[in-house]
Design an enzyme around this catalytic site. Structure first.
Site, mmCIF file in Angstrom:
data_model
loop_
_atom_site.group_PDB
_atom_site.id
_atom_site.type_symbol
_atom_site.label_atom_id
_atom_site.label_comp_id
_atom_site.label_asym_id
_atom_site.label_seq_id
_atom_site.Cartn_x
_atom_site.Cartn_y
_atom_site.Cartn_z
ATOM 1 N N HIS A 141 -3.819 4.187 5.639
ATOM 2 C CA HIS A 141 -2.537 3.573 5.970
ATOM 3 C C HIS A 141 -2.842 2.246 6.649
ATOM 4 O O HIS A 141 -3.794 2.151 7.429
ATOM 5 C CB HIS A 141 -1.724 4.443 6.938
ATOM 6 C CG HIS A 141 -1.337 5.769 6.383
ATOM 7 N ND1 HIS A 141 -1.605 6.947 7.036
ATOM 8 C CD2 HIS A 141 -0.704 6.107 5.235
ATOM 9 C CE1 HIS A 141 -1.140 7.961 6.315
ATOM 10 N NE2 HIS A 141 -0.591 7.476 5.215
ATOM 11 N N ASP A 179 -0.190 7.100 0.080
ATOM 12 C CA ASP A 179 1.037 7.913 -0.039
ATOM 13 C C ASP A 179 2.262 7.166 0.483
ATOM 14 O O ASP A 179 2.959 7.642 1.366
ATOM 15 C CB ASP A 179 0.868 9.250 0.687
ATOM 16 C CG ASP A 179 0.714 9.077 2.193
ATOM 17 O OD1 ASP A 179 0.199 8.022 2.622
ATOM 18 O OD2 ASP A 179 1.120 9.982 2.951
#
Length: 221
Positions: A141, A179
């Site tokens: 991330h 994601d």
């Protein structure tokens, strides 16, 4: 790059170090505890390397004020939903630094800090519920602090370099996972630009994610 939703098993919290009203809060909300011992014993993720003028370093507890201010900016509060006060960010960073699930990183350009990243073991993370995770799969991330730098080409420039360093540093890692929220078109375009494989959209407890995998390059012999 991608948002980081709050979900998964609670982490251990020391009641003596937290306000009673905050004790139910999960320190690392995405970390799984129901994993095989062999996966749990894998040490913390590697530190990727970037050539100048860029650099990556492991975050420190002293970065909590800076990261909290970044994550309360509107574009990151919307993407990550981690718009927490400094004390909670200090606990979040500390839990990562003390554990082996996720590694918090600060990205800089010409000595100026400008990004927050988390590199984590996907098999220890909630996304492993939605695909066939290998023990050394890593997930990433990333958040660019300055909104003026978003969509300026930093992601397409730096993502391949970060991933290449990850594969070189940890050869047992054969893919890096992403994601983003299914509505995050910027992150999804970046995944597609980088050559990720799309593994479908999946409903989690609090959002719908688009799952991508970037495979390590293969060498023809």
């Amino acid at each position: 790059m991608s948002d980081a939703p709050a979900e998964s098993a609670p982490a251990q919290i020391d009641p003596a170090q937290t306000d009673p009203a905050e004790q139910p809060v999960q320190i690392l909300p995405r970390e799984r505890s129901d994993i095989p011992d062999a996966v749990a014993r894998i040490p913390r993720p590697p530190v990727p390397h970037l050539d100048p003028p860029f650099a990556l370093r492991v975050a420190r507890l002293g970065d909590a004020d800076m990261v909290a201010e970044w994550m309360n900016r509107p574009h990151l509060a919307a993407a990550w939903e981690y718009d927490w006060p400094t004390p909670r960010w200090r606990r979040h960073l500390g839990a990562q630094l003390q554990g082996s699930y996720s590694l918090p990183l600060i990205g800089s350009m010409r000595g100026v800090d400008l990004a927050y990243l988390e590199l984590y073991w996907a098999a220890k993370d909630l996304i492993s519920r939605y695909y066939d995770a290998e023990p050394y799969d890593l997930g990433l991330h990333a958040a660019i602090a300055d909104v003026k730098l978003v969509n300026r080409g930093l992601g397409p420039m730096l993502l391949p370099r970060i991933v290449a360093s990850v594969f070189a540093t940890e050869p047992r890692c054969r893919r890096v996972m992403f994601d983003p929220d299914h509505r995050n078109t910027t992150a999804r375009r970046l995944c597609e630009y980088a050559g990720c494989r799309f593994l479908g959209e999946h409903d989690t407890t609090n959002r719908r994610m688009a799952l991508y995998a970037l495979d390590a390059p293969t060498t023809d012999r």
